[in-house]
Design a protein around this motif. Structure first.
Motif, PDB file in Angstrom:
ATOM      1  N   SER A  30      65.296  31.401  24.030  1.00 24.03           N
ATOM      2  CA  SER A  30      64.432  30.883  25.010  1.00 24.03           C
ATOM      3  C   SER A  30      64.445  29.685  25.461  1.00 24.03           C
ATOM      4  O   SER A  30      64.491  29.277  26.564  1.00 24.03           O
ATOM      5  CB  SER A  30      62.964  31.440  24.752  1.00 24.03           C
ATOM      6  OG  SER A  30      62.726  30.902  23.644  1.00 24.03           O
ATOM      7  N   GLU A 105      51.079  25.224  30.071  1.00 29.58           N
ATOM      8  CA  GLU A 105      51.169  25.577  28.487  1.00 29.58           C
ATOM      9  C   GLU A 105      50.240  24.173  27.897  1.00 29.58           C
ATOM     10  O   GLU A 105      49.525  24.339  27.173  1.00 29.58           O
ATOM     11  CB  GLU A 105      52.414  25.675  27.939  1.00 29.58           C
ATOM     12  CG  GLU A 105      52.274  26.045  26.473  1.00 29.58           C
ATOM     13  CD  GLU A 105      53.766  26.215  25.624  1.00 29.58           C
ATOM     14  OE1 GLU A 105      53.816  26.289  24.643  1.00 29.58           O
ATOM     15  OE2 GLU A 105      54.622  26.248  26.627  1.00 29.58           O
ATOM     16  N   THR A 331      60.150  30.553  34.732  1.00 32.30           N
ATOM     17  CA  THR A 331      59.556  30.142  33.649  1.00 32.30           C
ATOM     18  C   THR A 331      57.967  29.903  33.368  1.00 32.30           C
ATOM     19  O   THR A 331      57.410  30.445  32.655  1.00 32.30           O
ATOM     20  CB  THR A 331      60.008  28.780  33.383  1.00 32.30           C
ATOM     21  OG1 THR A 331      61.325  28.428  33.237  1.00 32.30           O
ATOM     22  CG2 THR A 331      59.501  28.180  32.045  1.00 32.30           C
ATOM     23  N   ASN A 335      56.608  32.667  30.924  1.00 30.04           N
ATOM     24  CA  ASN A 335      56.197  31.960  29.629  1.00 30.04           C
ATOM     25  C   ASN A 335      54.641  32.013  29.878  1.00 30.04           C
ATOM     26  O   ASN A 335      53.793  32.204  29.012  1.00 30.04           O
ATOM     27  CB  ASN A 335      56.578  30.720  29.604  1.00 30.04           C
ATOM     28  CG  ASN A 335      56.267  29.777  28.431  1.00 30.04           C
ATOM     29  OD1 ASN A 335      56.539  30.200  27.302  1.00 30.04           O
ATOM     30  ND2 ASN A 335      55.502  28.622  28.680  1.00 30.04           N
ATOM     31  N   ASP A 336      53.895  31.727  30.981  1.00 34.57           N
ATOM     32  CA  ASP A 336      52.395  31.443  31.230  1.00 34.57           C
ATOM     33  C   ASP A 336      51.652  32.674  31.551  1.00 34.57           C
ATOM     34  O   ASP A 336      50.470  32.603  31.715  1.00 34.57           O
ATOM     35  CB  ASP A 336      52.334  30.262  32.064  1.00 34.57           C
ATOM     36  CG  ASP A 336      52.720  28.846  31.573  1.00 34.57           C
ATOM     37  OD1 ASP A 336      52.680  28.834  30.303  1.00 34.57           O
ATOM     38  OD2 ASP A 336      53.384  28.127  32.489  1.00 34.57           O
ATOM     39  N   LYS A 339      54.269  36.422  29.116  1.00 34.37           N
ATOM     40  CA  LYS A 339      54.249  36.491  27.832  1.00 34.37           C
ATOM     41  C   LYS A 339      52.804  36.192  27.096  1.00 34.37           C
ATOM     42  O   LYS A 339      52.505  36.655  26.144  1.00 34.37           O
ATOM     43  CB  LYS A 339      55.269  35.363  27.212  1.00 34.37           C
ATOM     44  CG  LYS A 339      55.407  35.356  25.985  1.00 34.37           C
ATOM     45  CD  LYS A 339      56.354  34.538  25.403  1.00 34.37           C
ATOM     46  CE  LYS A 339      56.554  34.240  23.688  1.00 34.37           C
ATOM     47  NZ  LYS A 339      57.479  33.280  23.269  1.00 34.37           N
ATOM     48  N   ARG A 340      51.996  35.474  28.041  1.00 33.22           N
ATOM     49  CA  ARG A 340      50.724  34.746  27.713  1.00 33.22           C
ATOM     50  C   ARG A 340      49.750  35.952  27.740  1.00 33.22           C
ATOM     51  O   ARG A 340      48.752  36.234  26.812  1.00 33.22           O
ATOM     52  CB  ARG A 340      50.259  33.485  28.216  1.00 33.22           C
ATOM     53  CG  ARG A 340      48.883  33.260  27.861  1.00 33.22           C
ATOM     54  CD  ARG A 340      49.249  32.753  26.414  1.00 33.22           C
ATOM     55  NE  ARG A 340      47.599  32.280  25.766  1.00 33.22           N
ATOM     56  CZ  ARG A 340      46.735  32.939  25.458  1.00 33.22           C
ATOM     57  NH1 ARG A 340      46.825  34.248  25.438  1.00 33.22           N
ATOM     58  NH2 ARG A 340      45.498  32.448  25.037  1.00 33.22           N
ATOM     59  N   PHE A 351      62.416  38.426  25.892  1.00 35.18           N
ATOM     60  CA  PHE A 351      61.976  36.884  26.851  1.00 35.18           C
ATOM     61  C   PHE A 351      63.210  36.591  27.601  1.00 35.18           C
ATOM     62  O   PHE A 351      62.953  36.572  28.897  1.00 35.18           O
ATOM     63  CB  PHE A 351      61.759  35.897  25.815  1.00 35.18           C
ATOM     64  CG  PHE A 351      61.283  34.849  26.473  1.00 35.18           C
ATOM     65  CD1 PHE A 351      60.000  34.394  26.710  1.00 35.18           C
ATOM     66  CD2 PHE A 351      62.090  34.004  27.222  1.00 35.18           C
ATOM     67  CE1 PHE A 351      59.436  33.327  27.222  1.00 35.18           C
ATOM     68  CE2 PHE A 351      61.512  32.532  27.873  1.00 35.18           C
ATOM     69  CZ  PHE A 351      60.127  32.585  28.130  1.00 35.18           C
ATOM     70  N   SER A 355      63.106  37.051  31.592  1.00 42.60           N
ATOM     71  CA  SER A 355      63.315  35.786  32.219  1.00 42.60           C
ATOM     72  C   SER A 355      64.516  36.252  33.774  1.00 42.60           C
ATOM     73  O   SER A 355      64.238  35.756  34.510  1.00 42.60           O
ATOM     74  CB  SER A 355      63.657  34.643  31.500  1.00 42.60           C
ATOM     75  OG  SER A 355      62.734  34.274  30.520  1.00 42.60           O
TER      76      SER A 355
END
Length: 473
Positions: A30, A105, A331, A335-336, A339-340, A351, A355
């Motif tokens: 990642s 993040e 991303t 990611n935010d 995944k979060r 991931f 992506s």
């Protein structure tokens, strides 16, 4: 265009696609996919950072402004260079210490999960709109130079960017950026600029042929210059696409020096392209669409073969920024958000797959938006107004004022975004008022709620303090 020029363009596009495929081989984790493993040396980092900021809007937009108002057209790109320099002076160390993947993040570490969610959505909107501006610029250039329909131009070149970005993420973006930066530099500084001046009668001929105020840096007006600094300098400072490149630096020294160098290069680039726009004013005085000043000047000035090289340079600028903003958008969402909040147990393989699918989806969406808007500077103003107005104060206060609270940041982003959207609807996209609405709403909300609420304490604040006190080698 001659068959030689078309061949140069096609060959260049094939080379970029091949380099992107080679870069994909290095995207195994990642961090590889998102920030190139945090392993770029100075030449690679500087080239990538400069290629990101000096994209299609910088080239096409600055030439347009140079055509319309002369040297004062440099403020658009110079403001971005100012933003990069400010990062090098004030924020490079703080950003480098974070060891996160996104701005959002970082905001969660400081202010909690709500700040991460809302900031990621705002930032993703900004980076997606930047991708749209590059696709619009690609379509405009190829439409004038190659004669392709705007839709076909945008889909072909935008599709190639999407192809290599989906495959290799930041490593593909980095490797293609190095090629694109070299071609862009040669095409603008060593080919287009001297030949444009020659066509306009040299420096003396240019002086004699354009209005005297074209050499005044304030011809465009103080309000427009102030607007450029507010939009673009502040936007660069808090842009996920820029931060994501800062995260790729191998060391703090590389991070700082690269930001300074890219900022200085931005100023030189702005001056060169503005002069090209002024030359177009002399050579093609009655151009119906100023946005086509750069492309039309190239067609008028350059001989076969050389024209293809310069077009490849412009495509380099466009494609570099498009790929950088595209991976930034992906991303932020993966990611935010995904995944979060949706799939927190996602492994490395999942991931990477998510992506790539998200990057593909954003790319297709951006191409659709580009076909609707079709104006580079309008799309760019919308993007930077939303970003600068909504996120500048929350991010700056997160670094320099420990008293600011989580609740204050959340409502600041929410209220300022609403204020900006209302301003864009009521005042128009070319007005400075929407970003002022956003900045004022953001600052007042942060101050008001912070002083009425308890300071942020506990695990969130302790985690932030630990990160910011970490020694950097």
């Amino acid at each position: 265009m001659s068959i030689i020029d078309v061949s140069v363009i096609v060959l260049y596009l094939l080379v970029i696609a091949l380099v992107g495929v080679l870069g994909a081989r290095r995207a195994k984790t990642s961090e590889d996919y998102i920030i190139a493993g945090r392993n770029l040396n100075f030449p690679m980092y500087f080239g990538c950072l400069a290629a990101l900021t000096l994209g299609g809007a910088a080239t096409i937009g600055t030439a347009k402004l140079g055509y319309q108002s002369g040297m004062s057209g440099i403020w658009f790109v110079t403001s971005q260079g100012i933003g990069l320099a400010l990062i090098g002076v004030f924020l490079a160390k703080k950003i480098f210490q974070l060891k996160v993947l996104t701005i959002s993040e970082m905001l969660e570490n400081r202010f909690g999960v709500e700040a991460r969610l809302i900031s990621s959505l705002v930032s993703a909107t900004y980076t997606t709109m930047l991708t749209v501006t590059q696709i619009i610029a690609i379509g405009s250039v190829l439409n004038v130079w190659v004669g392709w329909n705007f839709t076909i131009s945008a889909l072909v070149a935008g599709g190639i960017v999407l192809f290599y970005t989906v495959l290799g993420g930041m490593w593909s973006v980095t490797m293609t950026d190095i090629v694109q930066f070299a071609v862009m530099t040669i095409g603008i500084f060593f080919v287009m600029l001297p030949m444009s001046l020659g066509k306009a009668g040299g420096w003396e001929g240019l002086h004699a042929s354009v209005p005297a105020d074209y050499f005044n840096l304030s011809t465009s007006g103080g309000i427009d210059i102030f607007k450029s600094i507010l939009l673009y300098a502040l936007g660069i400072i808090v842009g996920q696409d820029v931060w994501q490149r800062v995260f790729t630096a191998r060391s703090l020294k590389v991070s700082r020096l690269g930001a300074f160098a890219a900022g200085g290069y931005s100023l030189l680039y702005a001056v060169a392209v503005a002069i090209i726009g002024m030359c177009a004013f002399v050579v093609i005085p009655n151009l119906d669409t100023p946005q086509n000043a750069f492309a039309s000047m190239a067609v008028t000035t350059l001989p076969p073969g050389v024209l293809g090289l310069v077009l490849a340079g412009v495509l380099s600028a466009l494609m570099s920024t498009a790929s950088g903003t595209l991976i930034a958008s992906s991303t932020l969402l993966v990611n935010d958000v995904i995944k979060r909040f949706i799939k927190p147990d996602m492994n490395e393989k999942q991931f990477l797959r998510t992506s790539r699918l998200t990057t593909l989806s954003i790319g297709v969406f951006s191409m659709i938006c580009a076909l609707w808007i079709q104006d580079v500077l309008v799309a760019l103003d919308i993007a930077f107004a939303i970003l600068s107005g909504a996120l500048f104060f929350p991010i700056i206060f997160s670094f320099f004022w420990k008293r600011v609270t989580s609740k204050a940041v959340f409502f600041s982003i929410l209220i300022s975004t609403i204020a900006i959207v209302i301003g864009l609807i009521t005042e128009g996209t070319t007005s400075i008022v929407p970003i002022l609405y956003g900045l004022v709403a953001s600052l007042v909300t942060i101050l008001f709620i912070t002083f009425l609420s308890k300071p942020t304490t506990g695990p969130i604040m302790q985690k932030t303090d630990t990160r910011q006190n970490r020694d950097v080698v």
